[in-house]
Design a protein around this motif. Structure first.
Motif, short mmCIF file in Angstrom:
data_model
loop_
_atom_site.label_atom_id
_atom_site.label_comp_id
_atom_site.label_asym_id
_atom_site.label_seq_id
_atom_site.Cartn_x
_atom_site.Cartn_y
_atom_site.Cartn_z
N LYS A 1 36.14 13.74 -1.96
CA LYS A 1 34.97 13.75 -2.85
C LYS A 1 35.17 14.64 -4.07
N VAL A 2 36.26 15.40 -4.12
CA VAL A 2 36.45 16.35 -5.21
C VAL A 2 36.83 15.64 -6.50
N GLY A 3 37.84 14.76 -6.44
CA GLY A 3 38.19 13.96 -7.61
C GLY A 3 39.16 14.62 -8.58
N HIS A 4 39.55 15.86 -8.34
CA HIS A 4 40.51 16.56 -9.20
C HIS A 4 41.18 17.65 -8.37
N SER A 5 42.34 18.12 -8.84
CA SER A 5 43.04 19.16 -8.10
C SER A 5 43.40 20.36 -8.94
N LEU A 6 42.96 20.38 -10.20
CA LEU A 6 43.21 21.50 -11.10
C LEU A 6 41.92 21.87 -11.82
N ILE A 7 41.66 23.16 -11.92
CA ILE A 7 40.50 23.63 -12.67
C ILE A 7 40.85 24.92 -13.39
N LEU A 8 40.12 25.18 -14.47
CA LEU A 8 40.24 26.41 -15.26
C LEU A 8 38.85 27.04 -15.32
N VAL A 9 38.70 28.22 -14.73
CA VAL A 9 37.37 28.81 -14.61
C VAL A 9 37.41 30.30 -14.94
N LYS A 10 36.28 30.81 -15.39
CA LYS A 10 36.12 32.25 -15.64
C LYS A 10 35.39 32.86 -14.44
N VAL A 11 35.96 33.95 -13.91
CA VAL A 11 35.39 34.60 -12.74
C VAL A 11 35.19 36.08 -13.02
N THR A 12 34.45 36.74 -12.15
CA THR A 12 34.23 38.18 -12.26
C THR A 12 34.66 38.86 -10.96
N GLY A 13 34.90 40.16 -11.07
CA GLY A 13 35.19 40.95 -9.88
C GLY A 13 36.41 40.50 -9.11
N LEU A 14 37.48 40.13 -9.82
CA LEU A 14 38.68 39.64 -9.15
C LEU A 14 39.43 40.79 -8.50
N THR A 15 39.68 40.68 -7.21
CA THR A 15 40.48 41.65 -6.47
C THR A 15 41.66 40.93 -5.83
N ILE A 16 42.86 41.47 -6.05
CA ILE A 16 44.07 40.95 -5.43
C ILE A 16 44.49 41.90 -4.31
#
Length: 207
Positions: A125-140
């Motif tokens: 149901k997704v229809g795509h496998s790549l996205i470009l998004v802006k996120v906050t609070g990224l912790t690695i």
């Protein structure tokens, strides 16, 4: 035949690279793949080499010889490259200029749900496998020496334990943090451990 691609990610895949970017003429996603079955289309070092011996890097603008579009059921963006020909570097590009061509996307949830994976019942149901998004609070962070994970917030929802395949972040200190980031996220073509399709953070651009 060639296509001109702004390369956004060269993430780890089956001993090679998953290389994807956007068509500079229309902003559409393109994943560049080979026809090597046992690596599931991953590109080798030779595949990403320019004629001068240097290698492609994210944010290069590249003229890539292609054979044809080769969409898979869950990866409609795939394009088969001609591995017998060199890529040609046209220029480099700044992230802000990329975002003029392909602005950050808006989705209610990322790649189908708010979890680190999606099941076979849901991925169709997704229809795509790549996205470009802006996120906050990224912790690695690194749960162990062979694993890199990310936690972040998007659209007021926290996403936990998302696998990171951006090799630039394999060696950062544990609990590396940035307030805001642009992420390229992707889905695999096939499941792992049953019917689970795990999501990947394929490239991280701190902003």
């Amino acid at each position: 035949m060639e296509c001109t691609v702004a390369i956004l990610t060269m993430s780890s895949k089956n001993g090679g690279y998953c290389v994807a970017g956007v068509d500079v003429n229309n902003g559409n996603w393109i994943r560049l793949v080979s026809d090597v079955v046992y690596t599931h289309g991953a590109l080798s070092n030779n595949d990403i080499k320019y004629q001068n011996g240097r290698y492609c890097r994210p944010l290069d603008i590249v003229e890539v010889p292609i054979i044809r579009s080769m969409p898979l059921e869950y990866q409609p963006e795939n394009v088969l490259i001609d591995t017998k020909k060199y890529w040609k570097k046209i220029d480099t590009i700044l992230l802000e200029d990329i975002l003029e061509i392909h602005p950050p996307e808006y989705h209610d949830v990322l790649l189908g749900n708010q979890y680190s994976y999606i099941t076979e019942a849901g991925i169709g149901k997704v229809g795509h496998s790549l996205i470009l998004v802006k996120v906050t609070g990224l912790t690695i962070f690194h749960p162990n020496e062979r694993s890199t994970k990310a936690t972040f917030t998007y659209n007021n929802t926290q996403y936990n334990d998302i696998s990171v395949t951006d090799p630039d972040y394999y060696s950062v200190q544990n609990r590396w943090y940035t307030k805001n980031a642009i992420l390229v996220m992707s889905l695999p073509e096939s499941p792992y451990n049953g019917n689970y399709y795990y999501k990947f953070v394929a490239k991280i651009f701190p902003i």
